[in-house]
Design a protein around this motif. Structure first.
Motif, PDB file in Angstrom:
ATOM      1  N   PRO A 118       1.933  -6.475  13.776  1.00  0.00           N
ATOM      2  CA  PRO A 118       2.237  -7.606  14.658  1.00  0.00           C
ATOM      3  C   PRO A 118       3.644  -7.494  15.229  1.00  0.00           C
ATOM      4  O   PRO A 118       4.582  -7.111  14.528  1.00  0.00           O
ATOM      5  N   ASN A 120       4.747 -10.273  17.229  1.00  0.00           N
ATOM      6  CA  ASN A 120       5.180 -11.660  17.124  1.00  0.00           C
ATOM      7  C   ASN A 120       4.102 -12.435  16.371  1.00  0.00           C
ATOM      8  O   ASN A 120       3.083 -11.869  15.966  1.00  0.00           O
ATOM      9  N   ARG A 121       4.320 -13.718  16.169  1.00  0.00           N
ATOM     10  CA  ARG A 121       3.419 -14.512  15.325  1.00  0.00           C
ATOM     11  C   ARG A 121       2.050 -14.742  15.946  1.00  0.00           C
ATOM     12  O   ARG A 121       1.119 -15.143  15.264  1.00  0.00           O
ATOM     13  N   ILE A 143       5.794  -6.711   8.568  1.00  0.00           N
ATOM     14  CA  ILE A 143       5.878  -8.173   8.674  1.00  0.00           C
ATOM     15  C   ILE A 143       6.823  -8.647   9.773  1.00  0.00           C
ATOM     16  O   ILE A 143       6.943  -9.851  10.018  1.00  0.00           O
ATOM     17  N   PHE A 146       5.867 -11.501  12.221  1.00  0.00           N
ATOM     18  CA  PHE A 146       5.682 -12.849  11.679  1.00  0.00           C
ATOM     19  C   PHE A 146       6.999 -13.602  11.535  1.00  0.00           C
ATOM     20  O   PHE A 146       7.002 -14.822  11.403  1.00  0.00           O
ATOM     21  N   PHE A 165       8.376 -17.752   7.631  1.00  0.00           N
ATOM     22  CA  PHE A 165       7.103 -18.220   8.159  1.00  0.00           C
ATOM     23  C   PHE A 165       6.315 -18.815   6.997  1.00  0.00           C
ATOM     24  O   PHE A 165       5.991 -18.119   6.028  1.00  0.00           O
ATOM     25  N   LEU A 168       3.264 -17.110   5.506  1.00  0.00           N
ATOM     26  CA  LEU A 168       3.383 -15.695   5.169  1.00  0.00           C
ATOM     27  C   LEU A 168       2.806 -15.366   3.799  1.00  0.00           C
ATOM     28  O   LEU A 168       2.153 -14.337   3.616  1.00  0.00           O
ATOM     29  N   ILE A 171      -0.916 -14.976   3.997  1.00  0.00           N
ATOM     30  CA  ILE A 171      -1.269 -13.797   4.780  1.00  0.00           C
ATOM     31  C   ILE A 171      -1.083 -12.523   3.960  1.00  0.00           C
ATOM     32  O   ILE A 171      -1.915 -11.615   3.988  1.00  0.00           O
TER      33      ILE A 171
END
Length: 269
Positions: A118, A120-121, A143, A146, A165, A168, A171
């Motif tokens: 990823p 961005n979120r 990460i 995120f 986050f 997190l 996740i």
């Protein structure tokens, strides 16, 4: 069996001192060059609005595009040519999530593991990651995305600020290994249910936290040209060895060597 590498391909501007150049980027892009050499049975899945970007990959036959209505754009600015550890970044923060429905019909029948990148979120909703966990194969996750939030707006882009986050922990639960840098490690709060945490720190080397902590020295590079994508290169090199049952320490040393080779080139390894 196939290693599935998922994440955005980007359109980037790199500025080093007075020099600037436009290029394709994104963690999945940089990693594909490493896997093409050291773990050839891989598939890259990228989300973007411009399918022509995959022409810059080492093997476009191993890339599948999830077409969206936007593409990630990053400016990577290195203000000091003699210290490329210092980077100022900005991004358009494209909202182009990779959904379960995007992946269901394009994943291979047999999968060795997933590499998730990823930026961005928005990129990987929790539902997508839970779907990938259901395959019960190793998941390697960067990460950094995120932790990224838009900061000050500059034209059409935003500076990048880092913050924890709240989602997190859920996740990351059950993920095999996570990858981050020291700045990101200082932000996350607490321990996570992962087997390995790989933390890079530019020219100062890296450390890998598992049952204990292993420190990996950086391999010196006398002619550093471009550090963009170095952490992504390290991550791919590390994974390519861990999936072939090489020890944590040997995998880290190998990754440090390959990352050092990438530093000598503009762009990819």
């Amino acid at each position: 069996m196939t290693l599935v590498v998922i994440g955005p391909v980007t359109n980037d501007l790199v500025v080093i001192g007075e020099q600037e150049f436009q290029k394709v980027g994104g963690a999945t892009y940089y990693q594909s060059f490493v896997f093409e050499k050291f773990y050839k049975d891989y598939l890259a899945i990228v989300n973007c609005s411009d399918s022509d970007l995959v022409n810059d990959f080492p093997n476009s036959d191993k890339v599948k595009v999830v077409l969206k209505d936007d593409t990630h754009y990053f400016v990577n600015r290195y203000p000091f040519e003699d210290n490329l550890d210092i980077r100022e970044q900005s991004s358009n923060f494209a909202d182009i999530p990779i959904l379960r429905s995007d992946l269901e019909n394009i994943l291979p029948d047999e999968i060795d593991g997933f590499v998730l990148n990823p930026l961005n979120r928005y990129d990987f909703p929790a539902e997508t990651i839970e779907f990938l966990k259901s395959f019960d194969v190793p998941i390697f996750l960067s990460i950094q995305g995120f932790l990224r939030l838009p900061g000050i707006q500059i034209n059409e882009n935003y500076t990048i600020k880092l913050d924890n986050f709240g989602e997190l922990s859920g996740i990351l639960s059950g993920v095999t290994a996570i990858f981050l840098d020291e700045a990101e490690a200082n932000i996350i709060d607490g321990c996570f249910d992962v087997d390995e945490m790989v933390i890079t720190n530019g020219s100062h080397g890296s450390r890998i936290v598992s049952e204990g902590e292993i420190k990996i020295e950086a391999v010196k590079c006398e002619n550093v040209v471009d550090t963009t994508g170095c952490g992504d290169t390290y991550m791919a090199a590390y994974i390519s060895k861990r999936l072939t049952d090489i020890s944590i320490e040997k995998s880290g040393r190998f990754a440090s060597k390959i990352a050092s080779e990438k530093l000598k080139n503009h762009g990819h390894y």
